[in-house]
Write a protein that holds these residues in place. Sequence first.
Motif, short mmCIF file in Angstrom:
data_model
loop_
_atom_site.label_atom_id
_atom_site.label_comp_id
_atom_site.label_asym_id
_atom_site.label_seq_id
_atom_site.Cartn_x
_atom_site.Cartn_y
_atom_site.Cartn_z
N ARG A 34 0.58 -1.36 0.24
CA ARG A 34 0.18 -0.26 -0.05
C ARG A 34 0.69 1.60 0.42
O ARG A 34 0.11 2.34 0.39
CB ARG A 34 -1.24 -0.48 1.28
N THR A 37 -0.40 3.36 -2.28
CA THR A 37 -1.69 4.62 -2.04
C THR A 37 -1.11 5.66 -1.65
O THR A 37 -1.86 6.83 -1.61
CB THR A 37 -2.82 3.93 -1.81
N SER A 99 -4.81 7.70 5.05
CA SER A 99 -5.80 7.11 4.96
C SER A 99 -6.77 8.51 5.09
O SER A 99 -7.53 8.71 4.70
CB SER A 99 -6.76 6.19 4.71
N SER A 160 -2.25 -6.13 -3.41
CA SER A 160 -2.59 -6.46 -5.07
C SER A 160 -4.23 -6.22 -4.82
O SER A 160 -4.58 -5.47 -5.66
CB SER A 160 -1.87 -7.70 -5.58
N ILE A 163 -5.92 -3.47 -3.20
CA ILE A 163 -5.78 -3.17 -4.60
C ILE A 163 -6.98 -2.78 -5.71
O ILE A 163 -7.36 -1.76 -6.36
CB ILE A 163 -4.23 -2.39 -5.14
N LYS A 164 -6.97 -3.75 -6.31
CA LYS A 164 -8.06 -3.95 -7.81
C LYS A 164 -9.37 -3.90 -6.95
O LYS A 164 -9.93 -3.29 -7.85
CB LYS A 164 -7.71 -5.51 -7.84
N ALA A 165 -9.76 -4.38 -6.15
CA ALA A 165 -10.56 -4.14 -5.44
C ALA A 165 -11.42 -3.54 -4.72
O ALA A 165 -12.47 -2.73 -4.79
CB ALA A 165 -11.18 -5.18 -4.23
N GLY A 166 -10.75 -1.89 -5.25
CA GLY A 166 -10.77 -1.10 -4.38
C GLY A 166 -10.66 -1.01 -3.37
O GLY A 166 -11.52 -0.11 -2.70
N ILE A 167 -10.00 -1.61 -2.31
CA ILE A 167 -10.76 -1.48 -0.92
C ILE A 167 -9.73 -0.18 -0.30
O ILE A 167 -8.48 -0.31 -0.77
CB ILE A 167 -9.85 -3.61 0.04
N PRO A 168 -10.42 0.51 0.87
CA PRO A 168 -9.47 1.36 1.11
C PRO A 168 -8.35 1.04 2.30
O PRO A 168 -8.19 -0.45 2.86
CB PRO A 168 -10.56 2.09 2.23
N HIS A 172 -7.84 -2.00 4.73
CA HIS A 172 -7.03 -3.66 4.26
C HIS A 172 -6.52 -3.55 5.45
O HIS A 172 -6.19 -4.77 6.10
CB HIS A 172 -6.11 -2.76 3.47
#
Length: 411
Positions: A34, A37, A99, A160, A163-168, A172
């Motif tokens: 992460r 991000t 975040s 990974s 990230i692809k699933a858009g989980i904050p 995570h």
Amino acid sequence: MNQALNSHQTYLWRIAIYFFFALPGYSMASWVSRTPTIRDALGASTSQMGWIIFGLALGSIIGLLSASHLIAHKGGRFVMAAGLAVSTIGLVIVGIGGSWLINGITVFWGLAVFGFGNGICDVAMNVEGTAVEKAVQKSLLTGYHAAFSVGTLLGAVAGSAAIKAGIPVTVHMGLVVAVILLSVIFLVRLVPAGTGKETGQDSNDPPMSARERMAVWKEPRTVLIGIIVLGMAFAEGSANDWLPLVMVDGYKVTPAMGSFAFGLFVAAMTIGRAAGGMLLDQFGRVVILRGSALFAIAGLLIVIFGQSYAFATVGIVLWGLGAAFGFPVGLSAAGDDPRGVAARVGAVSTAGYLAFLVGPPFLGVIGESVGLLRALIVVLIAVTIAGLLAPAAKPIGLGKENNETKLPHNL
């Protein structure tokens, strides 16, 4: 120290330590996955991100230096569990800072807490690993370090996917914390209490004082083993940080081909560690350390002076196989004497992690002047010195190195 255990209890202890090794790898890879991000959320430059990540190094070093004293008073089981619990607090702080609060200082201190927890856990789990080796009369630490690599792989894959699933990031990190804490609650019951604890009950010698624990840094054997681990950890850490760039800059290949080359290194190292216990029981520490140094030297020479990408990948595989053994074998050797085992394993672990943390930046400075390929000559020298010092890892109290290969495999 540990009470007498029956074969079933010892088996459960042995299996539990595999998972204790995998969990820090899983948590570390979760954080690393992460970092892009979090960097983007913070709007941090490369240099600013470097200072933020320095919090991890700072916490890790403090943890490594503190671990032997904590283990001597509380035992390995307590310190492993406490270290993983502290590391989850750090992950929560990192998630909030990266975040919700969007604050680099918060992330820095979260990483420091995370690093401290992982640092004390690292020493404790290696102390437990050396104790299991003695209990089952088999070489296991290389396999335990392979479990760490597997945990890292799982953490990277899960990161990974997140990230692809858009989980904050916060969600995570919360899931990672849940996995770690639930695992610790289940596993800690399988580990006997008191490993590494200095009570003096199992020895004619009194327990070590704090001054005596610090004095292990002056013991010739411990210093030499520390140099072995430092050199071999430098070989591992330099690949972890620089190998993709070495291939891209040195061989003019695409970033994807550079990443593939790094994957080959990790795979070779993991396979080497998975097979390491069998090889150590067959040939002994000194032979394995010399052989691994020769593999790493050959691999580095091919990478540095190779003329093609294909030939260089052969060198990368040899480099990975060679780098697989130095750290775990050195830690196993540091744990030969039950009195002060935590202090010696802690000292050697610290030497290894200094190589991981300080070596790669040092390599970058040299690479700025001579290029990354030629900078690897420094790694080559370090590995050569480690191989020459291999006899220092000879088991204490054994007349011949081969004596350690004739151990009963009772489990």
